[in-house]
Design an enzyme around this catalytic site. Structure first.
Site, PDB file in Angstrom:
ATOM      1  N   TYR A 163       0.808  -1.226   0.000  1.00  0.00           N
ATOM      2  CA  TYR A 163       0.000   0.000   0.000  1.00  0.00           C
ATOM      3  C   TYR A 163       0.843   1.279   0.000  1.00  0.00           C
ATOM      4  CZ  TYR A 163      -3.440  -3.237   2.250  1.00  0.00           C
ATOM      5  OH  TYR A 163      -4.267  -4.263   2.591  1.00  0.00           O
ATOM      6  N   CYS A 205      14.399 -11.363  -1.574  1.00  0.00           N
ATOM      7  CA  CYS A 205      14.857 -11.043  -2.927  1.00  0.00           C
ATOM      8  C   CYS A 205      13.745 -10.397  -3.755  1.00  0.00           C
ATOM      9  CB  CYS A 205      15.342 -12.306  -3.619  1.00  0.00           C
ATOM     10  SG  CYS A 205      16.369 -13.294  -2.546  1.00  0.00           S
TER      11      CYS A 205
END
Ligand SMILES: *Cc1c(COP(=O)(O)O)cnc(C)c1O
Length: 432
Positions: A330, A356
């Protein structure tokens, strides 16, 4: 507003040193303040006191059993969105008769379970859902209480991923179609029309969109209440909280006169919305999640490395997006403070996890005290949509959770053991 503050140069949660908790329970660690939970619940409860009302905590924001029990002990009901959540209510000692069941995808099994447990109301999001609930109720020889979620088609002025009350969203039934839906539903033998519900979005910080939506829906509420003898109206949840800065300055000055600035708080909610809600003549339900639990929690993490590149100062921590996905999902802000105050100049830093994904960061170019390996940081206001969205991505165990009450503290969830992560998996027979 919340109970994380410095005592001397140490961050405390209520009467407990957060550093001591990190040492005892390890990191990443979620820490919750029971007092903040109670305080926020009671502020809302007090604001709604003039009305016949029920607060249904939206447990999707935080469903830890101790958090839920804290609220159940205060008389809270719960807004559930799955059979699993309803089972949690029961496990936490909550009362299904004070629960509403929301969500667009209720399965037959979920409907049956909720009916058997005596759910207060199904908040329905489509006509096929109402027909399905009627069918299941008929089979069980029961009457299913329902409300329809009306989509008032107003913009909530919040982040796109948490806007729910416009026709661009999958939620609710269009304002114009509601009367027809109630007329048809009233003919179904095993349906009892109990209320009308709406929810325009989350992290609403302005009163006006909320007020406009309620004003738009009220005449409809009155009409339906009269025709179908409704019991309640729910204007939903969505009350926003202060993420920035929650701690540094204590209470922001504008918080004290919120209505003047149009900020949505219990006080301004009471001032602007109470008269409207009162005029409905119905019982009022609200379903706050974030407001109650957001500022009551912090995610504690340890600095593993500090990596300076030509352009950046990366503070690499042991928490990651699998523990707290809000910044990645968000673009959300969490105030980040050291557990032990560090003097001297700040340095613009990116606080990142070890996963990653380049989305795996908690902040970018944020002025931060000059921390080093072994220091600890707290990500504040992480109590809502934090742990509940955690995953095992990268085979990282779910964090531990601690509840603090005054000088008392205890594990509200043990850290997940690594082996539990693949406990349900199997190497299929033909591979052996
Ligand atoms: C998510 C949700 C809530 C709670 O939202 P908050 O922003 O956490 O208060 C309330 N009602 C419904 C229908 C929801 O989907």
């Amino acid at each position: 507003m919340h109970d994380f503050r410095y005592v001397g140069n140490q961050l405390f949660c209520e009467g407990v040193s957060v550093g001591a908790l990190a040492k005892k329970f390890g990191t990443p660690l979620y820490v919750y303040s029971q007092h903040t939970l109670e305080d926020h619940y009671q502020k809302l409860d007090a604001a709604l006191a003039p009305l016949d009302h029920l607060i249904c905590f939206a447990m999707k924001a935080n469903s830890n059993l101790s958090v839920m029990r804290t609220l159940a002990n205060l008389g809270s009901g719960f807004d559930v969105v799955s059979a699993g959540e309803l089972q949690r209510v029961i496990a936490a000692g909550g009362d299904p008769r004070k629960c509403v069941f929301a969500g667009v995808a209720k399965t037959e099994a979920e409907i049956e379970f909720a009916l058997r447990k005596g759910i207060y109301c199904f908040n329905c999001e489509s006509e096929p859902e109402i027909l399905r609930i009627n069918r299941v109720a008929a089979r069980l020889k029961k009457n299913a209480p329902i409300a329809v979620r009306v989509n008032p088609n107003v913009a909530a002025k919040t982040h796109a991923k948490i806007t729910t009350g416009t026709y661009e969203n999958k939620f609710g039934i269009a304002f114009e179609n509601i009367e027809g839906v109630y007329a048809r539903a009233s003919k179904l033998k095993n349906i009892k029309l109990r209320g009308l519900q709406m929810h325009i979005g989350s992290q609403l910080t302005q009163v006006t969109p909320y007020e406009l939506a309620v004003k738009k829906v009220l005449p409809l509420v009155r009409k339906l209440a009269e025709k179908h003898a409704l019991e309640f109206f729910s204007p939903g949840g969505g009350l926003g909280i202060i993420y920035n800065p929650a701690l540094a300055s204590g209470v922001p000055s504008w918080w004290k006169s919120p209505a003047a600035k149009g900020i949505l708080t219990p006080a301004s909610y009471a001032e602007k919305l109470l008269p409207l809600l009162q005029s409905s003549g119905l019982k009022i339900l609200i379903e706050p999640g974030r407001f109650i639990v957001g500022n009551a929690g912090a995610l504690i993490t340890r600095v593993e490395y500090v990596k300076r590149t030509g352009k950046k100062n990366f503070v690499i921590v042991d928490a990651a997006m699998n523990d707290l996905i809000r910044p990645a999902f968000y673009d959300s802000y969490h105030e980040i403070v050291p557990l032990k105050k560090i003097g001297g100049a700040t340095v613009a830093s990116d606080v990142v996890g070890g996963i990653c994904e380049s989305g795996d960061y908690f902040c970018k170019d944020r002025p931060l005290a000059r921390v080093g390996e072994g220091d600890h940081l707290a990500l504040l206001s992480a109590g809502a949509y934090g742990f509940v969205m955690a995953s095992n991505y990268n085979t990282r165990p779910l964090a531990a959770e601690v509840l603090v009450c005054g000088k008392k503290f205890a594990a509200a969830r043990e850290r997940q053991a690594i082996k539990e992560i693949w406990a349900g998996e199997k190497i299929v027979a033909w591979l052996k």
